[in-house]
Design a protein around this motif. Sequence first.
Motif, PDB file in Angstrom:
ATOM      1  N   ALA A  63       0.843  -1.185   0.000  1.00 32.85           N
ATOM      2  CA  ALA A  63       0.000   0.000   0.000  1.00 32.85           C
ATOM      3  C   ALA A  63       0.888   1.248   0.000  1.00 32.85           C
ATOM      4  CB  ALA A  63      -0.915  -0.008   1.220  1.00 32.85           C
ATOM      5  N   GLU A  64       0.380   2.317  -0.583  1.00 35.01           N
ATOM      6  CA  GLU A  64       1.079   3.594  -0.566  1.00 35.01           C
ATOM      7  C   GLU A  64       0.606   4.383   0.655  1.00 35.01           C
ATOM      8  OE1 GLU A  64       0.408   5.530  -4.253  1.00 35.01           O
ATOM      9  OE2 GLU A  64       1.546   4.055  -5.421  1.00 35.01           O
ATOM     10  N   VAL A  65       1.541   4.761   1.521  1.00 37.51           N
ATOM     11  CA  VAL A  65       1.217   5.430   2.777  1.00 37.51           C
ATOM     12  C   VAL A  65       1.836   6.823   2.764  1.00 37.51           C
ATOM     13  CG1 VAL A  65       1.364   5.340   5.292  1.00 37.51           C
ATOM     14  CG2 VAL A  65       1.149   3.213   3.973  1.00 37.51           C
ATOM     15  N   THR A  66       1.001   7.828   2.984  1.00 43.91           N
ATOM     16  CA  THR A  66       1.462   9.206   3.106  1.00 43.91           C
ATOM     17  C   THR A  66       0.909   9.788   4.398  1.00 43.91           C
ATOM     18  OG1 THR A  66      -0.417   9.993   1.805  1.00 43.91           O
ATOM     19  CG2 THR A  66       1.617   9.530   0.618  1.00 43.91           C
ATOM     20  N   LEU A  67       1.392  10.965   4.757  1.00 36.53           N
ATOM     21  CA  LEU A  67       0.939  11.651   5.969  1.00 36.53           C
ATOM     22  C   LEU A  67       0.553  13.083   5.632  1.00 36.53           C
ATOM     23  CD1 LEU A  67       3.561  10.617   8.707  1.00 36.53           C
ATOM     24  CD2 LEU A  67       1.136  10.069   8.731  1.00 36.53           C
ATOM     25  N   ALA A  68      -0.433  13.584   6.372  1.00 32.74           N
ATOM     26  CA  ALA A  68      -0.816  14.981   6.223  1.00 32.74           C
ATOM     27  C   ALA A  68      -1.209  15.540   7.576  1.00 32.74           C
ATOM     28  CB  ALA A  68      -1.975  15.138   5.234  1.00 32.74           C
ATOM     29  N   LEU A  69      -0.921  16.808   7.781  1.00 34.41           N
ATOM     30  CA  LEU A  69      -1.394  17.543   8.955  1.00 34.41           C
ATOM     31  C   LEU A  69      -2.742  18.155   8.600  1.00 34.41           C
ATOM     32  CD1 LEU A  69       2.043  19.133   9.673  1.00 34.41           C
ATOM     33  CD2 LEU A  69       0.768  17.864  11.411  1.00 34.41           C
ATOM     34  N   LEU A  70      -3.775  17.817   9.370  1.00 32.67           N
ATOM     35  CA  LEU A  70      -5.132  18.261   9.106  1.00 32.67           C
ATOM     36  C   LEU A  70      -5.590  19.163  10.238  1.00 32.67           C
ATOM     37  CD1 LEU A  70      -6.641  14.815   8.022  1.00 32.67           C
ATOM     38  CD2 LEU A  70      -5.681  16.593   6.539  1.00 32.67           C
ATOM     39  N   GLY A  71      -5.819  20.437   9.945  1.00 30.55           N
ATOM     40  CA  GLY A  71      -6.279  21.377  10.956  1.00 30.55           C
ATOM     41  C   GLY A  71      -7.777  21.288  11.148  1.00 30.55           C
ATOM     42  N   LEU A  72      -8.222  21.563  12.357  1.00 29.08           N
ATOM     43  CA  LEU A  72      -9.667  21.601  12.612  1.00 29.08           C
ATOM     44  C   LEU A  72     -10.331  22.713  11.807  1.00 29.08           C
ATOM     45  CD1 LEU A  72      -9.934  20.940  16.461  1.00 29.08           C
ATOM     46  CD2 LEU A  72      -9.902  19.315  14.560  1.00 29.08           C
ATOM     47  N   ASP A  73      -9.512  23.661  11.349  1.00 25.79           N
ATOM     48  CA  ASP A  73     -10.059  24.748  10.527  1.00 25.79           C
ATOM     49  C   ASP A  73     -10.117  24.386   9.046  1.00 25.79           C
ATOM     50  OD1 ASP A  73      -7.389  24.699   9.883  1.00 25.79           O
ATOM     51  OD2 ASP A  73      -6.967  26.764  10.522  1.00 25.79           O
ATOM     52  N   GLY A  74      -9.776  23.134   8.711  1.00 26.02           N
ATOM     53  CA  GLY A  74      -9.831  22.697   7.327  1.00 26.02           C
ATOM     54  C   GLY A  74      -8.522  22.777   6.584  1.00 26.02           C
ATOM     55  N   GLU A  75      -7.489  23.355   7.190  1.00 23.97           N
ATOM     56  CA  GLU A  75      -6.193  23.471   6.515  1.00 23.97           C
ATOM     57  C   GLU A  75      -5.516  22.105   6.423  1.00 23.97           C
ATOM     58  OE1 GLU A  75      -1.898  25.811   7.044  1.00 23.97           O
ATOM     59  OE2 GLU A  75      -3.512  26.060   8.514  1.00 23.97           O
ATOM     60  N   ARG A  76      -4.851  21.848   5.300  1.00 22.46           N
ATOM     61  CA  ARG A  76      -4.121  20.587   5.113  1.00 22.46           C
ATOM     62  C   ARG A  76      -2.694  20.879   4.666  1.00 22.46           C
ATOM     63  NH1 ARG A  76      -5.590  15.568   0.920  1.00 22.46           N
ATOM     64  NH2 ARG A  76      -3.426  14.854   0.637  1.00 22.46           N
ATOM     65  N   THR A  77      -1.730  20.224   5.323  1.00 26.73           N
ATOM     66  CA  THR A  77      -0.324  20.340   4.971  1.00 26.73           C
ATOM     67  C   THR A  77       0.247  18.938   4.818  1.00 26.73           C
ATOM     68  OG1 THR A  77      -0.128  22.393   6.253  1.00 26.73           O
ATOM     69  CG2 THR A  77       1.924  21.262   5.643  1.00 26.73           C
ATOM     70  N   ASP A  78       0.705  18.599   3.635  1.00 25.85           N
ATOM     71  CA  ASP A  78       1.268  17.274   3.407  1.00 25.85           C
ATOM     72  C   ASP A  78       2.672  17.168   3.986  1.00 25.85           C
ATOM     73  OD1 ASP A  78      -0.960  16.302   2.034  1.00 25.85           O
ATOM     74  OD2 ASP A  78      -0.271  17.152   0.132  1.00 25.85           O
ATOM     75  N   VAL A  79       2.978  16.019   4.590  1.00 27.20           N
ATOM     76  CA  VAL A  79       4.304  15.747   5.143  1.00 27.20           C
ATOM     77  C   VAL A  79       5.159  15.113   4.050  1.00 27.20           C
ATOM     78  CG1 VAL A  79       5.598  14.484   6.895  1.00 27.20           C
ATOM     79  CG2 VAL A  79       3.368  15.485   7.451  1.00 27.20           C
ATOM     80  N   VAL A  80       6.389  15.576   3.931  1.00 32.11           N
ATOM     81  CA  VAL A  80       7.236  15.167   2.831  1.00 32.11           C
ATOM     82  C   VAL A  80       8.478  14.445   3.352  1.00 32.11           C
ATOM     83  CG1 VAL A  80       8.578  15.945   0.832  1.00 32.11           C
ATOM     84  CG2 VAL A  80       6.455  17.125   1.449  1.00 32.11           C
ATOM     85  N   TRP A  81       8.730  13.265   2.826  1.00 28.19           N
ATOM     86  CA  TRP A  81      10.013  12.581   3.020  1.00 28.19           C
ATOM     87  C   TRP A  81      10.266  11.741   1.775  1.00 28.19           C
ATOM     88  CZ3 TRP A  81       5.578  10.475   5.175  1.00 28.19           C
ATOM     89  CH2 TRP A  81       5.361   9.113   5.009  1.00 28.19           C
ATOM     90  N   ASP A  82      11.415  11.116   1.701  1.00 33.45           N
ATOM     91  CA  ASP A  82      11.783  10.326   0.535  1.00 33.45           C
ATOM     92  C   ASP A  82      11.051   8.988   0.612  1.00 33.45           C
ATOM     93  OD1 ASP A  82      12.899   9.008  -1.592  1.00 33.45           O
ATOM     94  OD2 ASP A  82      14.985   9.229  -0.948  1.00 33.45           O
ATOM     95  N   ARG A  83       9.787   8.994   0.181  1.00 32.66           N
ATOM     96  CA  ARG A  83       8.975   7.779   0.289  1.00 32.66           C
ATOM     97  C   ARG A  83       9.429   6.707  -0.693  1.00 32.66           C
ATOM     98  NH1 ARG A  83       4.219   7.412  -0.977  1.00 32.66           N
ATOM     99  NH2 ARG A  83       3.931   9.287  -2.239  1.00 32.66           N
ATOM    100  N   GLU A  84      10.041   7.097  -1.795  1.00 32.34           N
ATOM    101  CA  GLU A  84      10.528   6.081  -2.732  1.00 32.34           C
ATOM    102  C   GLU A  84      11.641   5.254  -2.093  1.00 32.34           C
ATOM    103  OE1 GLU A  84      12.359   5.735  -7.279  1.00 32.34           O
ATOM    104  OE2 GLU A  84      11.589   7.652  -6.516  1.00 32.34           O
ATOM    105  N   ARG A  85      12.504   5.903  -1.332  1.00 30.42           N
ATOM    106  CA  ARG A  85      13.601   5.174  -0.657  1.00 30.42           C
ATOM    107  C   ARG A  85      13.131   4.579   0.656  1.00 30.42           C
ATOM    108  NH1 ARG A  85      16.795   2.077   0.730  1.00 30.42           N
ATOM    109  NH2 ARG A  85      18.939   2.414   1.424  1.00 30.42           N
ATOM    110  N   TYR A  86      12.207   5.253   1.353  1.00 30.13           N
ATOM    111  CA  TYR A  86      11.751   4.798   2.675  1.00 30.13           C
ATOM    112  C   TYR A  86      10.216   4.704   2.685  1.00 30.13           C
ATOM    113  CZ  TYR A  86      16.528   5.996   3.864  1.00 30.13           C
ATOM    114  OH  TYR A  86      17.901   6.047   3.891  1.00 30.13           O
TER     115      TYR A  86
END
Length: 717
Positions: free
Chosen positions: A244-267
């Motif tokens: 499965a492809e797993v990503t992370l995001a920061l989700l604010g209660l105000d609706g704001e979304r910020t994606d978390v970035v790392w080298d997912r291809e390597r890790y």
Amino acid sequence: MTGQLSFPRQHARTQRFSLGVPRGFSISPDGTRVVFLRSRSGTDRANLLWVHDLDAGREYPAADPAALLGGTDEELSPQEKARRERAREGSAGVVGYATDAAVELAAFPLSGRLFVSELRAGTCRELPVPGPVVDPRPSPDGRYVAYVAEGALRVVPVGGDGTADGDRALASPDGPGVTWGLAEFIAAEEMSRYRGFWWSPESDRLLAARVDDSPVRRWWIADPAHPDKAPAEVAYPAAGTPNAEVTLALLGLDGERTDVVWDRERYPYLARVHWSPAGPPLLLVQSRDQHSQRYLAVDTATGATRLMHADEDPVWVEPYPGVPAWTPDRRLVRIADEGGARKLFVGDRPLTSAPLHVRGVLDIGQEDVLFSASAEDLHDVGVYRAWYRGSGDQGGWERVTERPYASYSSAVRVGEVAVVSHMCAERPGAQVEVLRLSADGKETRLAEIPSYAETPVLTARPRFTTAGERDIPCAVLLPTGYEEGDGPLPVLLDPYGGPHAQRVLAAHNVFLTSQWFADQGFAVVVADGRGTPGRSPAWEKAISRRVAEVTLEDQVDALHALAERFPLDLDRVAIRGWSFGGFLAGLAALRRPDVFHAAVVGAPVTDQRLYDTHYTERYLGHPDEDPDSYVRNSLVTDAGLVEAADQHRPMMIIHGLADDNVVVAHSLRFSSALLADGRPHEVLPLSGVTHMTPQEQVAENLLLLQVAFLKRSLGLS
């Protein structure tokens, strides 16, 4: 009534004596209350949520599932059933809960519905939200509860009027196979990461996993006993196939979304997530070959990640319980292999050394770290503390709750108050104590939390020893009342024998089934050879690419060495096992029939290509890169049996048809290969049974049928 039960029936009815045992502890920050789960008796499957008030010296239920459901049966969603299977959870009622930071509010699912409990008052109410609800968790400030329903991560205000006004989805599936806030199969099954979202300390947003399992190959699990039911579709990442492809995001209660970035291809593997007031979120990510892992800190403003530490190992790296984490003064806590030992580190400084073998971190205090570890006696697993700062900084460690005998202990701690669960080989069950652990190392007993578990109708009498040139940890069990003049006994090896599971432990109840088999006229041997946890990194990693060869060799060596000291009849030797132990039993009967004369092969992994990526590729490599490793370490391939000796030994193969972890195809292919080669064997299919075999009648009769088969095969009846 208990005395009238046979051990197999009691063992099944009590779910291996786990019912009625207090577990799942939380401690309030002021140290006045302990929250936990426990059923009302040793045969009651339904857990209640309890509060132990230390000041008042009383305990009371905060949530009773019978009252909340009005006596109706629980209804579990497929997602909840899968979550419980991954966690090996066989009980009912409140099987898990989460609290706010003050431990004033608890949230839990029940029959797919969301309930919250005001713990101090002992009251409970339902929040009417879309369901079925999975894994609800209050915000640290207790104002909200986040939960997963139909693949969406939702949040609802707790309120005080019993309504759920303001319930909304923070993230919803944006494609087939997508979920938010849940752990994917491989994380829950192999990494012991059962969560998929984490609240910020400020309660204003969540760090959430988005899982897309559309790349994962589909398998279909059917129950032939019910041909009217459609097969269940399972996304199963078998060795060498996509995860499965797993990503992370920061989700604010105000609706704001910020994606978390790392080298997912390597890790690509997200093994651990930690978010506490001490610092930014910490991630532990691994490469697919598991030769490398990275500790990353997340910038919550941008989603960028910063490298905090890197582990490299030519064999494999491993995630450990409780780490990574921060100390209150923002130093990284981790566990790593260095200099032949598994050590606890704070920053770059090791707090432990050999012979201590660190198992996991339990709590991080202002000056010390509480952790579990084993030392010279490998079956003795204790709770330890090591200081990293302050007046107690000793540059070493000490054991918590020293005992005059070997034991198996675990603990939960908040501030100076700890709940320690303690087992030993001399008495059944667990003793749960609430202790005050002061900064100077002094211990004060505050209370005991009673267990309602049943007392077994038999007493286990393991004799701990080591065997062979490699000092393999062993336990030997002889029939109750056996005397030296009674002569040699037929032998039953009863191992697990593989990674992640240690059988030779100083805990009475883990040997009850082995003692019951001994009382049927066997000398039972339990041996933890190379690959099992507890001794050293080298001991565990010796099985790399040689799983079958090394684990079987250690079982044989232990048997022969013990025969010089115990009354073992080497002309009548059998072996039984489940899961990895089932693989080991089949391996023994096929490759060493000169040693083993019968085998009970339970839910075995016979073709390593059919088991999952994270586990199998760690030990055998990628099948495209090292296909020979998969041949050497399997019982069957498409061509039939692998490395089978000319002698034929009887085998009983047992498998649950509903098993979605070790699928029944393993046993069916094995049986077909045995039949094609003319080898005697029996197959016992278990309709509707998963890898856990929780059903009472099934669990009881499995023991009886195994004994009958073993006696028949060894000429004892």
